[in-house]
Design a protein around this motif. Structure first.
Motif, PDB file in Angstrom:
ATOM      1  N   ARG A  61      -2.945  30.978 -10.413  1.00  0.00           N
ATOM      2  CA  ARG A  61      -2.568  31.925  -9.368  1.00  0.00           C
ATOM      3  C   ARG A  61      -3.200  33.292  -9.612  1.00  0.00           C
ATOM      4  O   ARG A  61      -3.332  33.721 -10.748  1.00  0.00           O
ATOM      5  CB  ARG A  61      -1.045  32.062  -9.307  1.00  0.00           C
ATOM      6  N   GLY A  62      -3.554  33.939  -8.526  1.00  0.00           N
ATOM      7  CA  GLY A  62      -4.117  35.272  -8.625  1.00  0.00           C
ATOM      8  C   GLY A  62      -5.587  35.246  -8.998  1.00  0.00           C
ATOM      9  O   GLY A  62      -6.208  34.182  -9.094  1.00  0.00           O
ATOM     10  N   ALA A  63      -6.152  36.425  -9.209  1.00  0.00           N
ATOM     11  CA  ALA A  63      -7.576  36.551  -9.530  1.00  0.00           C
ATOM     12  C   ALA A  63      -7.795  36.224 -11.002  1.00  0.00           C
ATOM     13  O   ALA A  63      -8.128  37.077 -11.824  1.00  0.00           O
ATOM     14  CB  ALA A  63      -8.075  37.950  -9.195  1.00  0.00           C
ATOM     15  N   ALA A  64      -7.605  34.948 -11.335  1.00  0.00           N
ATOM     16  CA  ALA A  64      -7.658  34.503 -12.729  1.00  0.00           C
ATOM     17  C   ALA A  64      -9.044  34.706 -13.332  1.00  0.00           C
ATOM     18  O   ALA A  64     -10.054  34.464 -12.669  1.00  0.00           O
ATOM     19  CB  ALA A  64      -7.264  33.030 -12.808  1.00  0.00           C
ATOM     20  N   PRO A  65      -9.122  35.113 -14.591  1.00  0.00           N
ATOM     21  CA  PRO A  65     -10.423  35.277 -15.252  1.00  0.00           C
ATOM     22  C   PRO A  65     -11.006  33.927 -15.647  1.00  0.00           C
ATOM     23  O   PRO A  65     -10.309  32.905 -15.649  1.00  0.00           O
ATOM     24  CB  PRO A  65     -10.074  36.114 -16.486  1.00  0.00           C
ATOM     25  N   ILE A  66     -12.262  33.926 -16.018  1.00  0.00           N
ATOM     26  CA  ILE A  66     -12.940  32.687 -16.373  1.00  0.00           C
ATOM     27  C   ILE A  66     -12.254  32.003 -17.558  1.00  0.00           C
ATOM     28  O   ILE A  66     -12.237  30.763 -17.642  1.00  0.00           O
ATOM     29  CB  ILE A  66     -14.433  32.959 -16.694  1.00  0.00           C
ATOM     30  N   GLN A  67     -11.641  32.784 -18.448  1.00  0.00           N
ATOM     31  CA  GLN A  67     -10.977  32.188 -19.606  1.00  0.00           C
ATOM     32  C   GLN A  67      -9.833  31.274 -19.201  1.00  0.00           C
ATOM     33  O   GLN A  67      -9.572  30.263 -19.864  1.00  0.00           O
ATOM     34  CB  GLN A  67     -10.458  33.293 -20.542  1.00  0.00           C
ATOM     35  N   HIS A  68      -9.142  31.605 -18.103  1.00  0.00           N
ATOM     36  CA  HIS A  68      -8.045  30.753 -17.639  1.00  0.00           C
ATOM     37  C   HIS A  68      -8.585  29.433 -17.098  1.00  0.00           C
ATOM     38  O   HIS A  68      -7.972  28.376 -17.290  1.00  0.00           O
ATOM     39  CB  HIS A  68      -7.230  31.480 -16.572  1.00  0.00           C
ATOM     40  N   PHE A  69      -9.724  29.491 -16.429  1.00  0.00           N
ATOM     41  CA  PHE A  69     -10.346  28.261 -15.939  1.00  0.00           C
ATOM     42  C   PHE A  69     -10.822  27.401 -17.105  1.00  0.00           C
ATOM     43  O   PHE A  69     -10.649  26.185 -17.102  1.00  0.00           O
ATOM     44  CB  PHE A  69     -11.512  28.597 -15.008  1.00  0.00           C
ATOM     45  N   GLU A  70     -11.411  28.031 -18.101  1.00  0.00           N
ATOM     46  CA  GLU A  70     -11.896  27.280 -19.252  1.00  0.00           C
ATOM     47  C   GLU A  70     -10.749  26.611 -19.999  1.00  0.00           C
ATOM     48  O   GLU A  70     -10.875  25.467 -20.453  1.00  0.00           O
ATOM     49  CB  GLU A  70     -12.673  28.212 -20.184  1.00  0.00           C
ATOM     50  N   ALA A  71      -9.620  27.303 -20.117  1.00  0.00           N
ATOM     51  CA  ALA A  71      -8.459  26.721 -20.782  1.00  0.00           C
ATOM     52  C   ALA A  71      -7.933  25.528 -19.993  1.00  0.00           C
ATOM     53  O   ALA A  71      -7.535  24.498 -20.568  1.00  0.00           O
ATOM     54  CB  ALA A  71      -7.361  27.771 -20.954  1.00  0.00           C
ATOM     55  N   ALA A  72      -7.935  25.653 -18.649  1.00  0.00           N
ATOM     56  CA  ALA A  72      -7.480  24.533 -17.810  1.00  0.00           C
ATOM     57  C   ALA A  72      -8.415  23.344 -17.949  1.00  0.00           C
ATOM     58  O   ALA A  72      -7.966  22.179 -18.006  1.00  0.00           O
ATOM     59  CB  ALA A  72      -7.393  24.983 -16.355  1.00  0.00           C
ATOM     60  N   ILE A  73      -9.709  23.599 -18.023  1.00  0.00           N
ATOM     61  CA  ILE A  73     -10.684  22.509 -18.165  1.00  0.00           C
ATOM     62  C   ILE A  73     -10.496  21.801 -19.497  1.00  0.00           C
ATOM     63  O   ILE A  73     -10.583  20.564 -19.586  1.00  0.00           O
ATOM     64  CB  ILE A  73     -12.114  23.059 -18.011  1.00  0.00           C
ATOM     65  N   GLU A  74     -10.180  22.551 -20.542  1.00  0.00           N
ATOM     66  CA  GLU A  74      -9.933  21.938 -21.849  1.00  0.00           C
ATOM     67  C   GLU A  74      -8.711  21.033 -21.807  1.00  0.00           C
ATOM     68  O   GLU A  74      -8.686  19.987 -22.460  1.00  0.00           O
ATOM     69  CB  GLU A  74      -9.758  23.027 -22.904  1.00  0.00           C
ATOM     70  N   ARG A  75      -7.716  21.419 -21.031  1.00  0.00           N
ATOM     71  CA  ARG A  75      -6.525  20.569 -20.897  1.00  0.00           C
ATOM     72  C   ARG A  75      -6.814  19.324 -20.084  1.00  0.00           C
ATOM     73  O   ARG A  75      -6.298  18.232 -20.365  1.00  0.00           O
ATOM     74  CB  ARG A  75      -5.391  21.365 -20.254  1.00  0.00           C
ATOM     75  N   LEU A  76      -7.665  19.469 -19.066  1.00  0.00           N
ATOM     76  CA  LEU A  76      -8.008  18.311 -18.231  1.00  0.00           C
ATOM     77  C   LEU A  76      -8.958  17.360 -18.956  1.00  0.00           C
ATOM     78  O   LEU A  76      -8.929  16.146 -18.707  1.00  0.00           O
ATOM     79  CB  LEU A  76      -8.663  18.783 -16.930  1.00  0.00           C
ATOM     80  N   PHE A  77      -9.787  17.902 -19.831  1.00  0.00           N
ATOM     81  CA  PHE A  77     -10.770  17.088 -20.566  1.00  0.00           C
ATOM     82  C   PHE A  77     -10.593  17.314 -22.057  1.00  0.00           C
ATOM     83  O   PHE A  77     -11.426  17.978 -22.706  1.00  0.00           O
ATOM     84  CB  PHE A  77     -12.197  17.459 -20.139  1.00  0.00           C
ATOM     85  N   PRO A  78      -9.522  16.788 -22.649  1.00  0.00           N
ATOM     86  CA  PRO A  78      -9.254  17.042 -24.084  1.00  0.00           C
ATOM     87  C   PRO A  78     -10.340  16.497 -25.009  1.00  0.00           C
ATOM     88  O   PRO A  78     -10.471  16.959 -26.146  1.00  0.00           O
ATOM     89  CB  PRO A  78      -7.908  16.329 -24.318  1.00  0.00           C
ATOM     90  N   ASP A  79     -11.130  15.543 -24.524  1.00  0.00           N
ATOM     91  CA  ASP A  79     -12.217  14.989 -25.344  1.00  0.00           C
ATOM     92  C   ASP A  79     -13.545  15.701 -25.097  1.00  0.00           C
ATOM     93  O   ASP A  79     -14.599  15.255 -25.568  1.00  0.00           O
ATOM     94  CB  ASP A  79     -12.377  13.496 -25.070  1.00  0.00           C
TER      95      ASP A  79
END
Length: 217
Positions: free
Chosen positions: A194-212
Motif C-alpha cells: 500500500r502507498g508509494a512503496a519503495p523498491i525495497q518493499h517490492f524486493e522483499a515481497a519477491i523474496e517471499r514469493l520466490f524463496p528459492d
C-alpha cells in the motif's frame, strides 16, 4: 530473462494522485531489473468519481501535503512535479489509456497523462486536452473522441474499480504481487503493498514469493 512472465504486479492508481505518479519510477526499476519475467498490469481507481466532491487545489491541506510529502519524495525519486491548478475527474483519462492499450500505446499514453497533469498542470478531465495528449502519443484523436463520446471503455473502468472494492482497496497506489505455482503445487498467497512503496518493499515481497530465488529464465 524469462520469455514469459513469472511475476505479476497489479497496480491500482489514479492519474490525479501524486503518490501514484511517484510510484512509477519504482515500477520502472522493477521492469528494468526483471525484464520480460515481470508483467505490470495497471488498473483504474478513481479516488473521486461522480458525485464525490473534488478537492480544492488551493487549500492549505493540499499545499502542506505537497511541501512535506510530495516534493521531498519527488526529489528522492527523480521526478519533476508541480502542484496542479485544477482538480479534475479522472474517468475519461482512464478511458483514454484503455483505448491506447488496444493499439499498443498504453505505456506512452499512461506516462503522458501523468506528466501532463503533474508537470504541466493540464486539465486531464477535459476531452480536448485528452485528445491533444493522445495525438502526441500517436493515437488517432478522432477515433478516441468517438470512443469517449460513446463511453466505449466506461465499463472496463468500472470493472477495475469493482474488483478493487472486492480486494478491500480504499486508497492508491495499491499493488498486488503474485506468481503461478509450480506444477502440482499451490502458489504462495499474493502480497499487497500500500502507498508509494519503495523498491525495497517490492524486493522483499519477491523474496517471499520466490524463496528459492527469482528464476532468471
Amino acid at each position: 530473462m524469462a520469455s514469459t512472465p513469472t511475476l505479476f504486479v497489479d497496480v491500482w492508481s489514479d492519474f490525479v494522485c501524486p503518490f501514484c505518479y511517484l510510484e512509477t519510477p519504482v515500477i520502472d526499476q522493477l521492469r528494468n531489473a526483471y525484464g520480460d519475467a515481470v508483467e505490470i498490469r495497471w488498473h483504474a481507481f478513481e479516488l473521486r468519481p461522480e458525485p464525490t466532491a473534488l478537492l480544492d487545489p488551493n487549500s492549505d491541506a493540499i499545499a502542506d501535503s505537497w511541501e512535506n510529502s510530495v516534493q521531498p519524495l519527488a526529489a528522492e525519486r527523480g521526478l519533476t512535479m508541480r502542484l496542479p491548478p485544477v482538480a479534475p475527474r479522472s474517468r475519461k483519462a482512464f478511458e483514454t489509456a484503455m483505448f491506447a492499450r488496444e493499439s499498443g500505446r498504453f505505456e506512452v499514453v499512461h506516462r503522458a497523462l501523468f506528466k501532463a497533469y503533474f508537470e504541466e498542470g493540464i486539465d486531464i478531465g477535459d476531452t480536448d486536452a485528452l485528445l491533444d495528449i493522445a495525438a502526441t502519443c500517436g493515437i488517432d484523436p478522432e477515433m478516441l473522441e468517438e470512443a469517449l463520446d460513446e463511453g466505449t471503455y466506461t465499463d472496463l473502468v468500472i470493472e477495475d474499480e469493482e474488483f478493487a472494492t472486492k480486494l478491500g482497496v480504499s486508497g492508491v497506489p495499491f499493488a498486488v504481487l503474485s506468481r503461478e505455482g509450480a506444477p502440482g503445487a499451490e502458489p504462495p498467497p499474493p502480497i499487497a503493498l500500500r502507498g508509494a512503496a519503495p523498491i525495497q518493499h517490492f524486493e522483499a515481497a519477491i523474496e517471499r514469493l520466490f524463496p528459492d530465488g527469482f528464476p532468471a529464465g
